[in-house]
Design a protein around this motif. Structure first.
Motif, PDB file in Angstrom:
ATOM      1  N   MET A 189      41.917  11.819  26.022  1.00  0.00           N
ATOM      2  CA  MET A 189      41.986  10.337  26.921  1.00  0.00           C
ATOM      3  C   MET A 189      41.720  11.042  28.557  1.00  0.00           C
ATOM      4  O   MET A 189      42.388  11.388  29.108  1.00  0.00           O
ATOM      5  N   GLU A 190      40.548  10.082  28.976  1.00  0.00           N
ATOM      6  CA  GLU A 190      40.282  10.277  30.577  1.00  0.00           C
ATOM      7  C   GLU A 190      42.229  10.025  31.082  1.00  0.00           C
ATOM      8  O   GLU A 190      42.074   9.046  30.887  1.00  0.00           O
ATOM      9  N   GLN A 191      42.205  11.082  32.469  1.00  0.00           N
ATOM     10  CA  GLN A 191      43.419  10.296  33.033  1.00  0.00           C
ATOM     11  C   GLN A 191      43.388   9.292  34.070  1.00  0.00           C
ATOM     12  O   GLN A 191      41.974   9.027  34.577  1.00  0.00           O
ATOM     13  N   LYS A 192      43.964   8.504  33.626  1.00  0.00           N
ATOM     14  CA  LYS A 192      44.506   6.995  34.184  1.00  0.00           C
ATOM     15  C   LYS A 192      43.939   7.520  35.828  1.00  0.00           C
ATOM     16  O   LYS A 192      45.220   8.357  36.758  1.00  0.00           O
ATOM     17  N   VAL A 193      43.710   6.915  36.978  1.00  0.00           N
ATOM     18  CA  VAL A 193      42.879   6.846  38.481  1.00  0.00           C
ATOM     19  C   VAL A 193      44.537   5.762  38.706  1.00  0.00           C
ATOM     20  O   VAL A 193      44.199   4.722  38.533  1.00  0.00           O
ATOM     21  N   VAL A 194      45.378   6.082  39.769  1.00  0.00           N
ATOM     22  CA  VAL A 194      46.736   5.519  40.512  1.00  0.00           C
ATOM     23  C   VAL A 194      46.431   5.092  41.558  1.00  0.00           C
ATOM     24  O   VAL A 194      46.639   6.085  42.068  1.00  0.00           O
ATOM     25  N   LEU A 195      46.222   4.197  42.537  1.00  0.00           N
ATOM     26  CA  LEU A 195      46.467   4.178  43.712  1.00  0.00           C
ATOM     27  C   LEU A 195      47.874   2.891  43.877  1.00  0.00           C
ATOM     28  O   LEU A 195      47.489   2.096  43.652  1.00  0.00           O
ATOM     29  N   VAL A 196      49.101   3.812  44.555  1.00  0.00           N
ATOM     30  CA  VAL A 196      49.938   2.628  45.271  1.00  0.00           C
ATOM     31  C   VAL A 196      49.936   3.307  46.641  1.00  0.00           C
ATOM     32  O   VAL A 196      49.969   4.320  47.390  1.00  0.00           O
ATOM     33  N   SER A 203      54.571  13.047  36.989  1.00  0.00           N
ATOM     34  CA  SER A 203      55.361  13.595  35.516  1.00  0.00           C
ATOM     35  C   SER A 203      54.501  12.868  34.695  1.00  0.00           C
ATOM     36  O   SER A 203      54.823  14.096  33.554  1.00  0.00           O
ATOM     37  N   LYS A 204      54.310  11.990  34.820  1.00  0.00           N
ATOM     38  CA  LYS A 204      53.852  11.002  33.194  1.00  0.00           C
ATOM     39  C   LYS A 204      52.154  11.404  32.309  1.00  0.00           C
ATOM     40  O   LYS A 204      51.561  11.242  31.948  1.00  0.00           O
ATOM     41  N   GLY A 205      51.478  12.126  33.469  1.00  0.00           N
ATOM     42  CA  GLY A 205      49.870  12.535  33.800  1.00  0.00           C
ATOM     43  C   GLY A 205      48.634  11.759  34.194  1.00  0.00           C
ATOM     44  O   GLY A 205      47.968  11.543  33.420  1.00  0.00           O
ATOM     45  N   TYR A 206      49.369  10.958  35.302  1.00  0.00           N
ATOM     46  CA  TYR A 206      48.844  10.468  35.597  1.00  0.00           C
ATOM     47  C   TYR A 206      47.487  10.660  37.360  1.00  0.00           C
ATOM     48  O   TYR A 206      49.038  11.353  37.644  1.00  0.00           O
ATOM     49  N   GLY A 249      35.307  -2.875  33.880  1.00  0.00           N
ATOM     50  CA  GLY A 249      35.211  -3.568  33.058  1.00  0.00           C
ATOM     51  C   GLY A 249      36.977  -3.870  32.757  1.00  0.00           C
ATOM     52  O   GLY A 249      36.930  -3.871  31.204  1.00  0.00           O
ATOM     53  N   SER A 250      37.576  -3.641  33.347  1.00  0.00           N
ATOM     54  CA  SER A 250      39.066  -2.638  32.891  1.00  0.00           C
ATOM     55  C   SER A 250      39.648  -2.497  34.188  1.00  0.00           C
ATOM     56  O   SER A 250      39.599  -2.119  35.704  1.00  0.00           O
ATOM     57  N   GLY A 251      41.077  -3.225  34.226  1.00  0.00           N
ATOM     58  CA  GLY A 251      41.788  -2.267  35.552  1.00  0.00           C
ATOM     59  C   GLY A 251      43.158  -3.821  35.864  1.00  0.00           C
ATOM     60  O   GLY A 251      43.121  -4.532  35.171  1.00  0.00           O
ATOM     61  N   LEU A 252      44.299  -2.393  36.687  1.00  0.00           N
ATOM     62  CA  LEU A 252      45.126  -3.221  36.504  1.00  0.00           C
ATOM     63  C   LEU A 252      45.411  -3.961  37.866  1.00  0.00           C
ATOM     64  O   LEU A 252      45.620  -2.609  38.587  1.00  0.00           O
ATOM     65  N   ILE A 253      46.385  -4.628  38.381  1.00  0.00           N
ATOM     66  CA  ILE A 253      47.232  -4.622  39.887  1.00  0.00           C
ATOM     67  C   ILE A 253      47.934  -5.365  39.790  1.00  0.00           C
ATOM     68  O   ILE A 253      48.309  -6.647  39.152  1.00  0.00           O
ATOM     69  N   ILE A 254      49.029  -5.060  40.130  1.00  0.00           N
ATOM     70  CA  ILE A 254      50.253  -4.706  40.206  1.00  0.00           C
ATOM     71  C   ILE A 254      50.954  -5.234  41.609  1.00  0.00           C
ATOM     72  O   ILE A 254      51.119  -4.279  42.713  1.00  0.00           O
ATOM     73  N   ASN A 255      51.278  -6.653  42.211  1.00  0.00           N
ATOM     74  CA  ASN A 255      51.697  -7.112  43.018  1.00  0.00           C
ATOM     75  C   ASN A 255      53.286  -6.639  43.234  1.00  0.00           C
ATOM     76  O   ASN A 255      54.303  -7.105  42.327  1.00  0.00           O
ATOM     77  N   ILE A 256      54.415  -5.455  44.130  1.00  0.00           N
ATOM     78  CA  ILE A 256      55.521  -5.127  44.273  1.00  0.00           C
ATOM     79  C   ILE A 256      56.015  -6.598  45.713  1.00  0.00           C
ATOM     80  O   ILE A 256      55.276  -6.970  46.343  1.00  0.00           O
ATOM     81  N   ALA A 290      60.076   2.355  39.317  1.00  0.00           N
ATOM     82  CA  ALA A 290      58.959   3.138  38.602  1.00  0.00           C
ATOM     83  C   ALA A 290      58.630   3.477  37.165  1.00  0.00           C
ATOM     84  O   ALA A 290      57.859   3.395  36.401  1.00  0.00           O
ATOM     85  N   ARG A 291      59.807   3.104  36.333  1.00  0.00           N
ATOM     86  CA  ARG A 291      60.223   2.662  35.226  1.00  0.00           C
ATOM     87  C   ARG A 291      59.161   1.913  34.723  1.00  0.00           C
ATOM     88  O   ARG A 291      58.804   1.771  33.566  1.00  0.00           O
ATOM     89  N   MET A 292      59.528   1.094  35.311  1.00  0.00           N
ATOM     90  CA  MET A 292      59.031  -0.261  34.899  1.00  0.00           C
ATOM     91  C   MET A 292      57.679  -0.745  35.942  1.00  0.00           C
ATOM     92  O   MET A 292      56.898  -1.500  34.865  1.00  0.00           O
ATOM     93  N   VAL A 293      56.779  -0.097  36.277  1.00  0.00           N
ATOM     94  CA  VAL A 293      55.553  -0.382  37.146  1.00  0.00           C
ATOM     95  C   VAL A 293      55.163   0.856  35.592  1.00  0.00           C
ATOM     96  O   VAL A 293      54.031  -0.051  34.676  1.00  0.00           O
ATOM     97  N   PHE A 294      55.696   1.794  35.035  1.00  0.00           N
ATOM     98  CA  PHE A 294      55.263   2.761  34.034  1.00  0.00           C
ATOM     99  C   PHE A 294      54.901   1.965  32.519  1.00  0.00           C
ATOM    100  O   PHE A 294      53.889   1.229  31.659  1.00  0.00           O
ATOM    101  N   LYS A 295      55.962   1.096  32.128  1.00  0.00           N
ATOM    102  CA  LYS A 295      55.812  -0.104  30.980  1.00  0.00           C
ATOM    103  C   LYS A 295      54.693  -0.603  31.084  1.00  0.00           C
ATOM    104  O   LYS A 295      53.795  -0.946  30.316  1.00  0.00           O
ATOM    105  N   ILE A 296      54.369  -1.404  32.460  1.00  0.00           N
ATOM    106  CA  ILE A 296      53.879  -2.601  32.676  1.00  0.00           C
ATOM    107  C   ILE A 296      52.084  -1.824  32.613  1.00  0.00           C
ATOM    108  O   ILE A 296      51.180  -2.692  31.695  1.00  0.00           O
ATOM    109  N   ILE A 297      51.562  -1.121  33.022  1.00  0.00           N
ATOM    110  CA  ILE A 297      51.081  -0.179  31.859  1.00  0.00           C
ATOM    111  C   ILE A 297      50.241   0.244  31.247  1.00  0.00           C
ATOM    112  O   ILE A 297      49.111   0.137  31.091  1.00  0.00           O
ATOM    113  N   ASN A 298      51.773   0.195  30.981  1.00  0.00           N
ATOM    114  CA  ASN A 298      51.103   0.513  29.250  1.00  0.00           C
ATOM    115  C   ASN A 298      51.957  -0.440  27.768  1.00  0.00           C
ATOM    116  O   ASN A 298      51.693  -0.221  26.654  1.00  0.00           O
ATOM    117  N   THR A 299      51.657  -1.941  28.819  1.00  0.00           N
ATOM    118  CA  THR A 299      51.660  -2.706  28.490  1.00  0.00           C
ATOM    119  C   THR A 299      49.774  -3.781  28.384  1.00  0.00           C
ATOM    120  O   THR A 299      50.236  -3.464  29.418  1.00  0.00           O
TER     121      THR A 299
END
Length: 269
Positions: A1-8, A25-28, A122-129, A221-230
């Protein structure tokens, strides 16, 4: 599986740094941002890009650099923000504009920069804090509440506008967490001659105490991880103390003046 790229954004300290460390730490593949890279020459936790969310040209350069390195961006966490406190009457308007420029305009600049690439993928996730404070007009924190509340609402619109492109938007509203936001925020001085001197001074002290005794930002951080995997993220998420989250439920069900009285009692106003 391709490593996901995250910008914070705002990834060099506080909640953003915790998010970056946890996701790495979760491989991103994590990239954080800071306004001045020279201040973080010894930063080793994850890669940093120089980016000022208030400057569209700076945003465009950094996103272009990220795409040149990775070829894609899968997740954007719009975390960069600043605090602001004070009686609204006594808060210089230029400081109000600065707060909105960072807390509202900033996330829009970065979202606009990554959206063409996410649409192409054709995909992407944007989380606004955002902030639990964005759900209510808090005394002596009204400008901060307004800037975060505005971001909550515009995210709702962006979700609907981008749904056909495979892109998801969501809000994550933290309560008080132990970070350096209090040290870095603008606060109107407590003037001896101000009619707000005593209530504002007491409220400012209480706000600082709440941040100092706040929970570990790794919870965010854990909630962000949960959202990414939802698969289909919700519109709104909250993370914080039980009483902070329950206050949002009370705001929905109580009459306005009753809720206002609760806030006044809480702040001893």
């Amino acid at each position: 599986m391709e490593q996901k790229v995250v910008l914070v954004t705002g990834g060099s300290s506080g909640i953003g740094k915790s998010i970056g460390i946890y996701l790495k730490s979760k491989g991103y593949k994590v990239y954080g941002t800071t306004r001045n890279l020279t201040n973080y020459s010894n930063f080793k936790e994850f890669d940093l890009l120089e980016l000022d969310v208030r400057n569209p040209d700076s945003v465009k350069r950094s996103v272009t650099e990220l795409i040149a390195k990775e070829g894609r961006v899968d997740v954007l966490v719009n975390n960069a923000g600043i605090g602001i406190t004070g009686p609204i009457e006594e808060t210089p308007h230029e400081e109000i504009l600065k707060a909105f420029d960072t807390n509202f305009n900033g996330p829009l600049h970065v979202s606009k920069a990554v959206l063409p690439y996410m649409r192409k993928q054709g995909s992407g996730l944007i989380i606004n804090i955002t902030s639990i404070a964005g759900y209510m007009g808090l005394p002596y924190r009204g400008i901060y509440s307004a800037s975060k509340g505005a971001l909550e609402l515009v995210t709702e619109a962006l979700r609907m506008e981008t749904k056909d492109f495979g892109i998801h938007f969501t809000n994550l509203a933290p309560g008080d967490f132990a970070t350096n936001i209090a040290a870095g925020r603008y606060h109107a001085p407590v003037s001896e001659k101000s009619p707000y001197r005593e209530p504002y001074g007491n409220t400012l002290k209480m706000m600082d105490e709440h941040v100092e005794s706040g929970k570990d930002p790794m919870l965010v951080a854990r909630m962000v991880f949960k959202i990414i995997n939802t698969k289909n993220p919700k519109v709104h998420y909250k993370v914080g103390e039980f009483m902070q989250k329950i206050s949002l439920i009370l705001k929905k069900i109580l009459p306005d003046k009753v809720y206002e009285k609760l806030l006044l009692n809480h702040y001893k106003l």
